[in-house]
Each structure stands twice: as structure tokens, then as C-alpha cells.
Design a protein around this motif. Structure first.
Motif, PDB file in Angstrom:
ATOM      1  N   THR A 140      -0.250  -8.555   5.744  1.00 18.18           N
ATOM      2  CA  THR A 140      -0.006  -7.280   5.066  1.00 18.18           C
ATOM      3  C   THR A 140       1.338  -6.699   5.478  1.00 18.18           C
ATOM      4  N   PHE A 145       3.904  -7.855  -7.359  1.00 23.13           N
ATOM      5  CA  PHE A 145       2.713  -8.706  -7.402  1.00 23.13           C
ATOM      6  C   PHE A 145       2.513  -9.311  -8.785  1.00 23.13           C
ATOM      7  N   ASP A 164       3.255   2.317  -2.912  1.00 23.33           N
ATOM      8  CA  ASP A 164       3.945   2.904  -4.065  1.00 23.33           C
ATOM      9  C   ASP A 164       4.319   4.356  -3.784  1.00 23.33           C
ATOM     10  N   LEU A 183      -1.944  -0.672  -1.548  1.00 18.17           N
ATOM     11  CA  LEU A 183      -0.879  -0.751  -2.539  1.00 18.17           C
ATOM     12  C   LEU A 183      -0.488   0.631  -3.058  1.00 18.17           C
ATOM     13  N   MET A 241      -4.693  -6.455  -8.644  1.00 19.57           N
ATOM     14  CA  MET A 241      -3.364  -6.294  -8.061  1.00 19.57           C
ATOM     15  C   MET A 241      -2.360  -7.259  -8.681  1.00 19.57           C
ATOM     16  N   SER A 290       4.149  -2.266  -6.244  1.00 19.56           N
ATOM     17  CA  SER A 290       3.087  -2.969  -6.969  1.00 19.56           C
ATOM     18  C   SER A 290       3.634  -3.896  -8.046  1.00 19.56           C
ATOM     19  N   ALA A 338       4.618  -6.274   2.973  1.00 19.45           N
ATOM     20  CA  ALA A 338       5.194  -4.950   2.732  1.00 19.45           C
ATOM     21  C   ALA A 338       6.664  -4.913   3.138  1.00 19.45           C
ATOM     22  N   LEU A 355      -3.231  -5.948   1.430  1.00 17.36           N
ATOM     23  CA  LEU A 355      -2.255  -5.320   0.542  1.00 17.36           C
ATOM     24  C   LEU A 355      -2.908  -4.595  -0.632  1.00 17.36           C
ATOM     25  N   ALA A 356      -3.985  -5.147  -1.180  1.00 15.89           N
ATOM     26  CA  ALA A 356      -4.617  -4.481  -2.322  1.00 15.89           C
ATOM     27  C   ALA A 356      -5.131  -3.094  -1.951  1.00 15.89           C
TER      28      ALA A 356
END
Length: 363
Positions: free
Chosen positions: A207, A273, A244, A240, A295, A270, A211, A236-237
Motif C-alpha cells: 500500500t 488504477f 484522492d 483510495l 477500484m 484513483s 501510494a 489501497l482500495a
């Protein structure tokens, strides 16, 4: 032969497979990582859990075949630093030679059942000739690296400029970079109880690196680059929206923002992805798989089991995919079609009967 779930000619490409051949298994026993005379599972002084499926490849292949895997992509890029330092006790380049040679032998021993990745150290350009050879001469389908290197205050992630050679090479050669967390994750010193290094630490490591790759503007510098972050992209999901939000805030309005800390990416986090980041489905959870698909899109999620190191069966992972995706076309995307495309595996729908579908007697 009809696969276990009754779907005739169902194909499965496992993009997250860690086979260990007999030479490496013997070396690991010599170094005390496991005792071949004791029953499995077992652990060692570093609290690394070992299963028979990991150390006995012949045994593992029985299950892999019985549960209908068409092709597995072999990698151990996440453990290169650990292999070199702790297990083989040699330089990174020498460790890569040993590791990749072992994979070539595995590929020969189980013809047609594996495709290879070129294991690499993302921060050491000295391994580039080995990567190039694995791709050009041995047909490696991806480059496998760790999500971080080092430890403590010295831990370094993939936004580090030392990894720029890797992104340039991968983009120029249109080859996917497979990102896997290291053996000991960020924060492992606080996570060795309750197996939290595995349960939380490793996906968190991925993660953080994902990022940081976005925030550094890496995908803006290399817009065609494709990376696959395992374990459903870590967490990450679930963060997210926060990424953002913090990107929109950035350091706008802050007088003299700290050097090197503001986001450099040009698009909403986002967005990447949908264009640059893929994930696998390895996470033991229908809820998490739905989030990963939301995602990335169903065409950017691939099947991965972590089999060998993790004694969770292929069929359980397949069942999660089938529980989440009712559309057969979407299932095929995840189970093999997207992998076939991004790794250029050249599997044809009319020729999917492989050794994976042939019965084999139990040992």
C-alpha cells in the motif's frame, strides 16, 4: 478431464506462484529455515512458517494439477534481498543467478506448467543484465521485485530514484513489473505477534509503495508503464478515497511547503488504477475482491493464489471469484484472459487442455 468445479475446459492462469526447487529447498534446510526430518507445518527462530507445499514441489504440483491450473507464473522477486542476505549469503547479483537458474530447472522439470518472471532488485541496476537475459533468452514474462528494501529508517520504497532504470526498461520493453512485499514488512518489529506481519504488514508495505509511486509522479513520467501489485493491491482500495482527498488538498495555500513532500502526480490517484496499476485476487475475501474490481475494473484484476508459501487451495480462490462474478465473461477475464493479454502468454481458447487437466496419482 473436467476441472473440479465442473466447468469443462475452464482455464486458470495463476500469476502469483512461489515454487521452490530441490536445490533451494536443500539450501534452506542447511541454513536452518526448516527441518526436513520433522513434520509440517513448522516454524523457525525467525517465526517464518513453513509448509510442505512450499518445500516439496512434487507434492505441491499434485494439488495444483488436481485443482485445474492451466499455467503458473513463477516469481520470488519480493524475497530477493532476503535470499541474498539471509539464506544464500551472497551478493544480490549472485543470488539472482542462483534463483533464476533454479527457476529454469523447474521450468524444464514441469514442461508447459510454468512461465517465468525475471526476479530483480529494483534499486540495483547491476542486476539489469540478468533481467535482460531472462527475458530475451529464457522468455520471462514479467519482472518481479519487492515493494520495499532495507529496514527501519533505511527502508526504501519504489519511488526512489534508484529504481528509475527499472521503469525505463519495463516501459521501453512493454513488460509488466510484478510487485510483491518483502519477507519482513514495514513495521514488522511491532507485528510479529498473531502473524500480523503476514496479515497486516505485507499488504501495508505494498500500500505504501503504491501510494508513493503515484504521489511521486512516476506514472506521469512513464505513462505506458504497467505494474501488478499483489494481494489485491494491499489496502489501497480501502484508502483510495483518502488518497484522492489528500491529493486535492495537497499543500495548496501553505506558505513554503516542505521540499519533496507535495504530490507530483498530475491526475487523481484513483485514475492510475484504470491505466497503470493491476492487482491480483489473492486476499481470501469476497468483499475485498469486489472492492479491487471497483477500484481497477474487472479487466485489470488477475487470478493469483500465493500457492506454495500459502497452503490455501486454488479451488478456494476460484470459488471467491465465482461468488463475486456471475458473468462467465467476467470470470474468464480474471481467471485467465487478462493475464494472457498482459503477459503475452499466447494461450488460445481452442487449446486449453494442459497437464493441469490430467489426473495424477497421489504420492
Amino acid at each position: 478431464m473436467t476441472p473440479p468445479n465442473g466447468t469443462k475446459h475452464r482455464a486458470i492462469v495463476d500469476t502469483h506462484r512461489h515454487p521452490i526447487g530441490p536445490k533451494l529447498a536443500a539450501k534452506m534446510a542447511e541454513r536452518g529455515f526448516y527441518n526436513p526430518k520433522q513434520e509440517f507445518p513448522q516454524t523457525n527462530a525467525q517465526d517464518l512458517i513453513g509448509y510442505r507445499e512450499f518445500y516439496d514441489l512434487d507434492y505441491a504440483m499434485i494439488k495444483q494439477r488436481a485443482e485445474g491450473v492451466t499455467l503458473s507464473l513463477a516469481s520470488n522477486g519480493g524475497e530477493v534481498e532476503w535470499f541474498a542476505r539471509d539464506m544464500l549469503q551472497v551478493s544480490t547479483v549472485e543470488a539472482l543467478k542462483v534463483l533464476n537458474d533454479e527457476y529454469l530447472e523447474i521450468n524444464d522439470s514441469y514442461s508447459g506448467e510454468f512461465a517465468l518472471m525475471a526476479n530483480a532488485h529494483a534499486l540495483e541496476e547491476s542486476c539489469r543484465p540478468i533481467v535482460e537475459k531472462m527475458i530475451s533468452q529464457s522468455g520471462a514474462k514479467a519482472i518481479a521485485v519487492a515493494s520495499s528494501y532495507g529496514d527501519g529508517a533505511e527502508r526504501t520504497f519504489l519511488d526512489n530514484p534508484k529504481a528509475e532504470w527499472l521503469w525505463e526498461f519495463a516501459e521501453a520493453n512493454d513488460i509488466v513489473v510484478h510487485i510483491h512485499p518483502p519477507m519482513l514488512s514495514i513495521g514488522h518489529e511491532s507485528l510479529m505477534q498473531y502473524r500480523l506481519n503476514e496479515g497486516i504488514g505485507r499488504p501495508f508495505d505494498s500500500t505504501v509503495t503504491g501510494a508513493r509511486m503515484i504521489g511521486s509522479g512516476l506514472f506521469d513520467r512513464h505513462p505506458k508503464l504497467q505494474v501488478l501489485i499483489v494481494h489485491m493491491g494491499g489496502e489501497l482500495a480501502s484508502v483510495l478515497g483518502r488518497l484522492d482527498f489528500t491529493w486535492h488538498l495537497n499543500y495548496h495555500g501553505v506558505h513554503n511547503p516542505p521540499a519533496g513532500r507535495p504530490y507530483k502526480n498530475q491526475r487523481t490517484p484513483s485514475d492510475y488504477f484504470k491505466t497503470n496499476i493491476l492487482v491480483d485476487c489473492m486476499g481470501f475475501s469476497s468483499i475485498a475482491l469486489r472492492a479491487a474490481i471497483e477500484m481497477c475494473g474487472v479487466d485489470r484484476v488477475v487470478f493469483g493464489s500465493d500457492y506454495g508459501a500459502v497452503p490455501y487451495g486454488i479451488k478456494e480462490h476460484v470459488q471467491i471469484v465465482e461468488d463475486v462474478l456471475s458473468d462467465p465473461a467476467d470470470r474468464e477475464q480474471v481467471l485467465w484472459k487478462t493475464s494472457n493479454r498482459i503477459f503475452r502468454l499466447d494461450l488460445a481458447e481452442t487449446d486449453l487442455r494442459t497437464p493441469a487437466f490430467h489426473p495424477i496419482a497421489a504420492a
